[in-house]
Design an enzyme around this catalytic site. Structure first.
Site, PDB file in Angstrom:
ATOM      1  N   GLU A 389      -1.262  -7.460   1.984  1.00 24.48           N
ATOM      2  CA  GLU A 389      -1.757  -6.853   0.720  1.00 24.48           C
ATOM      3  C   GLU A 389      -1.871  -5.334   0.830  1.00 24.48           C
ATOM      4  OE1 GLU A 389      -3.782  -9.005  -1.830  1.00 24.48           O
ATOM      5  OE2 GLU A 389      -3.553 -10.908  -0.794  1.00 24.48           O
TER       6      GLU A 389
HETATM    7  C1  LIG Z   1      -0.735 -14.092   7.531  1.00 28.04           C
HETATM    8  C2  LIG Z   1       0.027 -13.380   6.459  1.00 28.04           C
HETATM    9  C3  LIG Z   1      -0.069 -13.823   5.134  1.00 28.04           C
HETATM   10  C4  LIG Z   1       0.677 -13.217   4.135  1.00 28.04           C
HETATM   11  N1  LIG Z   1       0.615 -13.696   2.844  1.00 28.04           N
HETATM   12  C5  LIG Z   1       1.466 -13.203   1.894  1.00 28.04           C
HETATM   13  C6  LIG Z   1       1.542 -13.791   0.589  1.00 28.04           C
HETATM   14  O1  LIG Z   1       0.796 -14.722   0.256  1.00 28.04           O
HETATM   15  N2  LIG Z   1       2.446 -13.317  -0.283  1.00 28.04           N
HETATM   16  C7  LIG Z   1       3.302 -12.299   0.019  1.00 28.04           C
HETATM   17  O2  LIG Z   1       4.115 -11.929  -0.824  1.00 28.04           O
HETATM   18  N3  LIG Z   1       3.240 -11.699   1.244  1.00 28.04           N
HETATM   19  C8  LIG Z   1       2.357 -12.131   2.184  1.00 28.04           C
HETATM   20  N4  LIG Z   1       2.300 -11.566   3.430  1.00 28.04           N
HETATM   21  C9  LIG Z   1       3.210 -10.472   3.738  1.00 28.04           C
HETATM   22  C10 LIG Z   1       2.514  -9.118   3.727  1.00 28.04           C
HETATM   23  O3  LIG Z   1       2.140  -8.761   2.438  1.00 28.04           O
HETATM   24  C11 LIG Z   1       3.470  -8.090   4.379  1.00 28.04           C
HETATM   25  O4  LIG Z   1       3.427  -8.392   5.752  1.00 28.04           O
HETATM   26  C12 LIG Z   1       3.070  -6.655   4.111  1.00 28.04           C
HETATM   27  O5  LIG Z   1       3.365  -6.301   2.799  1.00 28.04           O
HETATM   28  C13 LIG Z   1       3.790  -5.679   5.073  1.00 28.04           C
HETATM   29  O6  LIG Z   1       5.160  -5.899   5.042  1.00 28.04           O
HETATM   30  P1  LIG Z   1       5.968  -6.154   6.401  1.00 28.04           P
HETATM   31  O7  LIG Z   1       5.201  -7.110   7.221  1.00 28.04           O
HETATM   32  O8  LIG Z   1       7.355  -6.525   6.023  1.00 28.04           O
HETATM   33  O9  LIG Z   1       5.950  -4.785   7.148  1.00 28.04           O
HETATM   34  P2  LIG Z   1       6.925  -3.541   6.905  1.00 28.04           P
HETATM   35  O10 LIG Z   1       6.938  -3.184   5.470  1.00 28.04           O
HETATM   36  O11 LIG Z   1       8.227  -3.783   7.565  1.00 28.04           O
HETATM   37  O12 LIG Z   1       6.150  -2.406   7.677  1.00 28.04           O
HETATM   38  C14 LIG Z   1       6.144  -2.299   9.106  1.00 28.04           C
HETATM   39  C15 LIG Z   1       5.302  -1.079   9.491  1.00 28.04           C
HETATM   40  O13 LIG Z   1       5.865   0.090   8.892  1.00 28.04           O
HETATM   41  C16 LIG Z   1       4.910   0.746   8.089  1.00 28.04           C
HETATM   42  N5  LIG Z   1       5.554   1.340   6.900  1.00 28.04           N
HETATM   43  C17 LIG Z   1       6.399   0.743   6.025  1.00 28.04           C
HETATM   44  N6  LIG Z   1       6.749   1.599   5.060  1.00 28.04           N
HETATM   45  C18 LIG Z   1       6.121   2.772   5.322  1.00 28.04           C
HETATM   46  C19 LIG Z   1       6.048   4.040   4.676  1.00 28.04           C
HETATM   47  N7  LIG Z   1       6.707   4.300   3.564  1.00 28.04           N
HETATM   48  N8  LIG Z   1       5.271   4.986   5.239  1.00 28.04           N
HETATM   49  C20 LIG Z   1       4.561   4.741   6.387  1.00 28.04           C
HETATM   50  N9  LIG Z   1       4.591   3.571   7.045  1.00 28.04           N
HETATM   51  C21 LIG Z   1       5.347   2.589   6.508  1.00 28.04           C
HETATM   52  C22 LIG Z   1       3.940  -0.358   7.672  1.00 28.04           C
HETATM   53  O14 LIG Z   1       2.703   0.187   7.273  1.00 28.04           O
HETATM   54  C23 LIG Z   1       3.875  -1.178   8.930  1.00 28.04           C
HETATM   55  O15 LIG Z   1       2.990  -0.578   9.848  1.00 28.04           O
HETATM   56  C24 LIG Z   1       1.517 -12.115   4.456  1.00 28.04           C
HETATM   57  C25 LIG Z   1       1.573 -11.644   5.774  1.00 28.04           C
HETATM   58  C26 LIG Z   1       0.852 -12.262   6.768  1.00 28.04           C
HETATM   59  C27 LIG Z   1       0.965 -11.745   8.154  1.00 28.04           C
END
Ligand SMILES: Cc1cc2nc3c(=O)[nH]c(=O)nc-3n(C[C@H](O)[C@H](O)[C@H](O)COP(=O)(O)OP(=O)(O)OC[C@H]3O[C@@H](n4cnc5c(N)ncnc54)[C@H](O)[C@@H]3O)c2cc1C
Length: 412
Positions: A389
């Site tokens: 989130e």
């Molecule tokens: C247990 C769990 C439950 C979840 N439940 C849901 C759900 O119900 N529905 C749903 O849709 N999603 C869900 N998610 C997904 C969650 O919302 C995403 O993990 C989150 O949005 C981050 O995306 P990512 O993991 O792909 O990380 P990425 O976007 O790949 O980011 C990786 C790292 O890079 C950093 N980063 C990325 N872009 C930038 C930027 N522009 N500037 C600086 N830093 C940046 C991030 O902050 C992070 O540290 C869940 C995740 C988990 C682990």
């Protein structure tokens, strides 16, 4: 008071402030109801956690307590019509039972039902919220994909319009409640396009729809997190949620409620860490005295307690602003103020909950290094709250933009 010779009368002061911080009688009744369900779930959650299996008693226990439709209009099913402050207080209480339990509510209620309540037409609200408030239809929120996380605008799930229906193809991953949900809010672009995102209500039984449970998570072993596969899934026209092309706005409005819910749950985690640390520091004896009398142990407890107050007030202020926006939904300034307050609350409470769990484990020493201790479970589970989130880095930029203003966007 000693030294005071004459009492000052109340009416000699001017009561300019309309703010008050009391929990009303009605709120207390709701919180007592929530509290009873929490007491019932606690031993079950602990057992499931230690056996590392999903807790399937959350839904029936909280449905019986009429909690599953707490902030939903009384017009629908078991909706209780609670305001956002009351909802936040209830989620704080639930958060004490663990982030796995609380995540179920954030998704089913905040990301799911509140989004349908805001964007759905009357037919969709009747169809979804009626049963959802009673726990007869579970909801999930499918935004994240294998290559689209922090940047949802890069998602690749697509839809085609075919003979009065939509056909959806793609993959959603890390979806909370993903395997148990009866209906998932799915976000997709028109096939071959990178604009005009739409939101759909997709039902579990549809041909081409399948799910897979994600194993070996760092925390939340009692909660369902799954991947959802959509292979030419047919969706009826009436399941388009919100106006065509407004999918991203639907998603962001859902995330606003979701973040408030995460933040409130984190306050509950901090409260539980404080309670546990205080209890343990009051019984464990080392160097001839209770460890609670050692100043460096007191430091941990003092910091957890301060985390608690700071996080709680950020959450309550954010919930208060969110309610003001709900009461005046055309007011864009209020929406932005609520959004910023919620972002700060979620950012702070998430980090403070992890810090508090870490400190509580430290107070427990080796006895905190086992999932049999509540702080250990909170430590593993709250790690996710600064990822989902809105990851910390994304929220930091959003908060900074609130001060820097337009022209300083870190990305578009
Ligand atoms: C247990 C769990 C439950 C979840 N439940 C849901 C759900 O119900 N529905 C749903 O849709 N999603 C869900 N998610 C997904 C969650 O919302 C995403 O993990 C989150 O949005 C981050 O995306 P990512 O993991 O792909 O990380 P990425 O976007 O790949 O980011 C990786 C790292 O890079 C950093 N980063 C990325 N872009 C930038 C930027 N522009 N500037 C600086 N830093 C940046 C991030 O902050 C992070 O540290 C869940 C995740 C988990 C682990």
């Amino acid at each position: 008071m000693e030294g005071v010779t004459e009492e000052l009368e109340q009416d000699e002061f001017v009561g300019l402030s309309k703010m008050h911080f009391d929990v009303s009688e009605e709120q207390s009744l709701i919180l007592e109801q929530v509290g009873r369900a929490c007491q019932e779930i606690r031993p079950i959650e602990e057992k499931c956690y230690l056996e590392r299996r999903m807790n399937d008693r959350v839904k029936p226990i909280f449905a019986k307590a009429h909690v599953l439709g707490l902030p939903i209009s009384r017009r629908y099913g078991d909706g209780q019509g609670a305001d956002m402050v009351t909802y936040a207080l209830a989620i704080e209480r639930i958060g004490r039972e663990g982030t796995g339990v609380r995540t179920f509510f954030s998704v089913h209620i905040a990301l799911g039902q509140l989004t349908v309540q805001m964007w759905g037409n009357e037919g969709q609200r009747q169809a979804v919220l009626g049963p959802a408030t009673k726990g007869e239809r579970l909801l999930a929120f499918g935004l994240t994909e294998p290559s689209a996380g922090s940047d949802p605008s890069s998602l690749t799930t697509s839809f085609e319009e075919k003979e009065g229906r939509f056909q959806l193809s793609g993959q959603k991953t890390w979806i909370s409640n993903g395997s148990i949900a009866d209906t998932v809010l799915v976000f997709a672009y028109p096939k071959g396009k990178r604009e005009g995102m739409c939101a759909f209500l997709v039902d579990k039984g549809s041909p081409g729809y399948s799910t897979k449970f994600i194993e070996n998570k760092l925390g939340l072993p009692t909660a369902d997190t799954s991947t959802i596969y959509l292979d030419k899934v047919e969706v009826p026209k009436e399941n388009l949620l919100g106006p065509k092309g407004k999918g991203l706005s639907v998603a962001y409005s859902g995330l606003m409620n979701g973040r408030l819910s995460v933040a409130a749950g984190c306050v509950g985690v901090i409260q539980d860490c404080l309670d546990e640390a205080v209890r343990y520091a009051g019984v464990r004896v080392q160097h001839g005295k209770k460890i609670g009398r050692h100043q460096l142990v007191q430091r941990h407890i003092g910091i957890i307690s301060t985390n608690l107050d700071a996080a709680r007030w950020l959450v309550l202020r954010a919930a208060f602003l969110k309610q003001k926006f709900e009461d005046d939904p055309a007011n864009v300034e209020l929406r932005d103020a609520a959004d910023l307050a919620i972002t700060k609350a979620k950012y702070f409470a998430a980090n403070a909950s992890f810090d508090s769990a870490n400190r509580a484990v430290q107070v427990f020493g080796a006895n905190g290094y086992s999932f049999e201790a509540r702080p250990a479970r909170h430590l593993a589970d709250t790690r996710v709250t600064s990822i989902y989130e809105g990851a910390n880095e994304i929220l930091e930029q959003k908060i900074a933009l609130g001060s820097l203003g337009k022209g300083f966007e870190a990305y578009s």
